[in-house]
Write an enzyme that holds these catalytic residues in place. Structure first.
Site, PDB file in Angstrom:
ATOM      1  N   ARG A  23       0.831  -1.232   0.000  1.00 53.75           N
ATOM      2  CA  ARG A  23       0.000   0.000   0.000  1.00 53.75           C
ATOM      3  C   ARG A  23       0.858   1.272   0.000  1.00 53.75           C
ATOM      4  O   ARG A  23       0.525   2.260   0.671  1.00 53.75           O
ATOM      5  CB  ARG A  23      -0.964   0.040   1.189  1.00 53.75           C
ATOM      6  CG  ARG A  23      -1.959  -1.072   1.249  1.00 53.75           C
ATOM      7  CD  ARG A  23      -2.930  -1.076   0.070  1.00 53.75           C
ATOM      8  NE  ARG A  23      -3.767  -2.230   0.167  1.00 53.75           N
ATOM      9  CZ  ARG A  23      -3.422  -3.443  -0.315  1.00 53.75           C
ATOM     10  NH1 ARG A  23      -2.303  -3.610  -0.968  1.00 53.75           N
ATOM     11  NH2 ARG A  23      -4.240  -4.457  -0.186  1.00 53.75           N
ATOM     12  N   SER A  42     -10.714   0.012   3.596  1.00 59.90           N
ATOM     13  CA  SER A  42      -9.924  -0.215   4.816  1.00 59.90           C
ATOM     14  C   SER A  42      -9.322   1.104   5.266  1.00 59.90           C
ATOM     15  O   SER A  42      -8.563   1.722   4.516  1.00 59.90           O
ATOM     16  CB  SER A  42      -8.785  -1.199   4.544  1.00 59.90           C
ATOM     17  OG  SER A  42      -9.317  -2.418   4.144  1.00 59.90           O
ATOM     18  N   GLU A  95      -4.359   3.758   6.151  1.00 57.20           N
ATOM     19  CA  GLU A  95      -4.163   3.552   4.705  1.00 57.20           C
ATOM     20  C   GLU A  95      -4.735   4.770   3.961  1.00 57.20           C
ATOM     21  O   GLU A  95      -4.232   5.173   2.917  1.00 57.20           O
ATOM     22  CB  GLU A  95      -4.906   2.273   4.296  1.00 57.20           C
ATOM     23  CG  GLU A  95      -4.814   1.963   2.830  1.00 57.20           C
ATOM     24  CD  GLU A  95      -5.533   0.656   2.452  1.00 57.20           C
ATOM     25  OE1 GLU A  95      -5.368  -0.368   3.139  1.00 57.20           O
ATOM     26  OE2 GLU A  95      -6.266   0.691   1.455  1.00 57.20           O
TER      27      GLU A  95
HETATM   28  C1  LIG Z   1     -15.537   0.274  -0.617  1.00 54.90           C
HETATM   29  C2  LIG Z   1     -14.065   0.458  -0.857  1.00 54.90           C
HETATM   30  C3  LIG Z   1     -13.260  -0.646  -1.042  1.00 54.90           C
HETATM   31  C4  LIG Z   1     -11.885  -0.496  -1.289  1.00 54.90           C
HETATM   32  N1  LIG Z   1     -11.136  -1.611  -1.483  1.00 54.90           N
HETATM   33  C5  LIG Z   1      -9.804  -1.499  -1.729  1.00 54.90           C
HETATM   34  C6  LIG Z   1      -9.001  -2.661  -1.951  1.00 54.90           C
HETATM   35  O1  LIG Z   1      -9.487  -3.785  -1.962  1.00 54.90           O
HETATM   36  N2  LIG Z   1      -7.675  -2.488  -2.173  1.00 54.90           N
HETATM   37  C7  LIG Z   1      -7.103  -1.243  -2.207  1.00 54.90           C
HETATM   38  O2  LIG Z   1      -5.877  -1.168  -2.412  1.00 54.90           O
HETATM   39  N3  LIG Z   1      -7.843  -0.130  -1.996  1.00 54.90           N
HETATM   40  C8  LIG Z   1      -9.174  -0.227  -1.764  1.00 54.90           C
HETATM   41  N4  LIG Z   1      -9.923   0.898  -1.545  1.00 54.90           N
HETATM   42  C9  LIG Z   1      -9.278   2.226  -1.524  1.00 54.90           C
HETATM   43  C10 LIG Z   1      -9.359   2.987  -2.874  1.00 54.90           C
HETATM   44  O3  LIG Z   1     -10.353   2.471  -3.680  1.00 54.90           O
HETATM   45  C11 LIG Z   1      -8.035   2.923  -3.641  1.00 54.90           C
HETATM   46  O4  LIG Z   1      -6.985   3.432  -2.854  1.00 54.90           O
HETATM   47  C12 LIG Z   1      -8.091   3.728  -4.944  1.00 54.90           C
HETATM   48  O5  LIG Z   1      -6.934   3.489  -5.716  1.00 54.90           O
HETATM   49  C13 LIG Z   1      -8.249   5.228  -4.725  1.00 54.90           C
HETATM   50  O6  LIG Z   1      -8.532   5.810  -5.964  1.00 54.90           O
HETATM   51  P1  LIG Z   1      -9.127   7.288  -6.071  1.00 54.90           P
HETATM   52  O7  LIG Z   1      -9.091   7.669  -7.505  1.00 54.90           O
HETATM   53  O8  LIG Z   1     -10.445   7.351  -5.423  1.00 54.90           O
HETATM   54  O9  LIG Z   1      -8.041   8.110  -5.256  1.00 54.90           O
HETATM   55  P2  LIG Z   1      -8.259   9.429  -4.370  1.00 54.90           P
HETATM   56  O10 LIG Z   1      -8.939   9.039  -3.096  1.00 54.90           O
HETATM   57  O11 LIG Z   1      -8.864  10.497  -5.164  1.00 54.90           O
HETATM   58  O12 LIG Z   1      -6.750   9.795  -4.059  1.00 54.90           O
HETATM   59  C14 LIG Z   1      -5.952   8.944  -3.254  1.00 54.90           C
HETATM   60  C15 LIG Z   1      -4.515   9.495  -3.218  1.00 54.90           C
HETATM   61  O13 LIG Z   1      -3.933   9.380  -4.516  1.00 54.90           O
HETATM   62  C16 LIG Z   1      -3.519  10.654  -5.004  1.00 54.90           C
HETATM   63  N5  LIG Z   1      -3.829  10.671  -6.442  1.00 54.90           N
HETATM   64  C17 LIG Z   1      -5.029  10.394  -7.011  1.00 54.90           C
HETATM   65  N6  LIG Z   1      -4.926  10.476  -8.356  1.00 54.90           N
HETATM   66  C18 LIG Z   1      -3.642  10.817  -8.635  1.00 54.90           C
HETATM   67  C19 LIG Z   1      -2.912  11.070  -9.852  1.00 54.90           C
HETATM   68  N7  LIG Z   1      -3.507  10.994 -11.050  1.00 54.90           N
HETATM   69  N8  LIG Z   1      -1.601  11.410  -9.751  1.00 54.90           N
HETATM   70  C20 LIG Z   1      -0.988  11.504  -8.551  1.00 54.90           C
HETATM   71  N9  LIG Z   1      -1.616  11.279  -7.367  1.00 54.90           N
HETATM   72  C21 LIG Z   1      -2.934  10.945  -7.416  1.00 54.90           C
HETATM   73  C22 LIG Z   1      -4.330  11.672  -4.217  1.00 54.90           C
HETATM   74  O14 LIG Z   1      -3.666  12.899  -4.137  1.00 54.90           O
HETATM   75  C23 LIG Z   1      -4.462  10.978  -2.874  1.00 54.90           C
HETATM   76  O15 LIG Z   1      -3.311  11.199  -2.091  1.00 54.90           O
HETATM   77  C24 LIG Z   1     -11.310   0.788  -1.320  1.00 54.90           C
HETATM   78  C25 LIG Z   1     -12.135   1.915  -1.138  1.00 54.90           C
HETATM   79  C26 LIG Z   1     -13.495   1.753  -0.910  1.00 54.90           C
HETATM   80  C27 LIG Z   1     -14.362   2.961  -0.756  1.00 54.90           C
END
Ligand SMILES: Cc1cc2nc3c(=O)[nH]c(=O)nc-3n(C[C@H](O)[C@H](O)[C@H](O)COP(=O)(O)OP(=O)(O)OC[C@H]3O[C@@H](n4cnc5c(N)ncnc54)[C@H](O)[C@@H]3O)c2cc1C
Length: 330
Positions: free
Chosen positions: A156, A230, A326
């Protein structure tokens, strides 16, 4: 001021001074980087907790497109616009009979955020299919590529969550997918889910459907109950600390990480401290998975953070283990 409630899966209210939708690299090159407000990069908002208003300019990634750029009889490399929804990319790969992403089905968020925390589920991590990525170094306004090694992926974590946080905007992710994939079926309950349906020779479609079924039963749907998956990482402790704890708590589950470290499921630690299913005001610890914190309606980000801090304190007191979030706290 712009409400960020629609832009985060915790569904907490917070306001931004400035939110810009980024559809292309040109949008990034046009930015005024000399502004003193600073920037924050936003994808689907499924891995952040907003604890107050955001003075920085928020750059919302909406760069789209998925295409095969190279292929042979064994593999295909795809180039993915970082603003594509991750699960849509998984479905695209399945439709093209390309394997490697099926265990990562139904993870919310954008493709561009997937390398940031090296997303993982059911025994597979992004790094297993990752080839390289492309993005823009914001201070220099320069396009740069990062190989798998340069991304410094770990559990992670990656270089984009540490030294390059908020300074490198990922625009494209390149994934190497297989035409003859090796399936990963041993992790969690994938095997039993397939057995339930009497599937003996599963395809990537069957594995994806099994993962979707397991996740749907176990995790809250952010559209119905605000959450960010998580909230805490699993805990990696030294072998020495593990042996001491195992004497006191013989039933403690664990996975050997390497010769010196052991991974303890943080959900178990939290559950042992009595938090699972507990609700305080509109905040809570999800009844089916203690790692997940939820917003029952009108919880404030600061209240969710307080709940997280209380959980950290009680796990520390009982087990001497310090939980690490996380989720990114903004
Ligand atoms: C119901 C649920 C289940 C989940 N299950 C999992 C799982 O099984 N495994 C897992 O690993 N995660 C899981 N997650 C967490 C999440 O889905 C992941 O971390 C996902 O990759 C976040 O994507 P996002 O676009 O929403 O990121 P955001 O929440 O928008 O951003 C997260 C971070 O990434 C940075 N960021 C975003 N886009 C960029 C970019 N283009 N360039 C540089 N930095 C960037 C942001 O600045 C921030 O620091 C879950 C979340 C939920 C709500």
């Amino acid at each position: 001021m712009i409400s960020l409630k629609p832009y985060n899966t915790f569904r907490v209210e917070s306001f931004a001074s400035n939110l810009m939708h980024i559809h292309s690299e040109e949008d990034l090159f046009r930015l005024d980087m000399n502004s003193s407000a600073g920037i924050k990069i936003l994808g689907g908002g499924s891995n952040i907790l907003l604890t107050g208003n955001i003075p920085e300019t928020i750059l919302r990634n909406e760069i789209k497109g998925v295409e095969i750029i190279e292929e042979n009889q064994e593999f295909a490399t795809i180039k993915v616009g970082a603003g594509e929804k991750w699960h849509e990319v998984v479905l695209w790969a399945l439709n093209h009979e390309l394997g490697g992403l099926e265990n990562l089905s139904l993870i919310p968020g954008s493709a561009g955020a997937a390398p940031v925390q090296n997303i993982g589920a059911y025994g597979v991590e992004l790094k297993d299919v990752f080839s390289k990525l492309e993005g823009i170094s914001l201070p220099e306004k320069k396009i740069k590529f990062y190989t798998k090694e340069e991304c410094q992926f770990s559990y992670r974590n990656s270089i984009f969550k540490s030294v390059l946080r908020e300074s490198f905007f990922i625009t494209k992710v390149y994934l190497k997918l297989s035409k003859h994939p090796q399936l990963h079926l041993t992790y969690g309950t994938i095997h039993s889910e397939l057995a339930k349906k009497n599937i003996q020779n599963p395809t990537i479609h069957d594995v994806s459907a099994a993962v979707v079924a397991i996740r749907t039963a176990k995790l809250p749907d952010p559209a119905k109950l605000g959450n960010a998956g998580s909230f805490f990482k699993n805990s990696i402790i030294s072998m020495e600390q593990f042996h001491d704890l195992k004497m006191k708590f013989p039933e403690m589950p664990f996975f050997e990480e390497d010769d010196w470290h052991v991974k303890i499921p943080s959900g178990w630690l939290i559950e042992q401290c009595g938090w699972k299913g507990k609700r305080i005001g509109d905040t809570g610890c999800y009844e089916k998975q203690a790692l997940v914190l939820v917003n029952y309606g009108n919880a404030k980000g600061a209240e969710l953070l307080q709940l997280a801090e209380n959980i950290i304190a009680s796990v520390k007191e009982k087990f001497g283990i310090i939980l690490s979030p996380e989720v990114n706290i903004w």
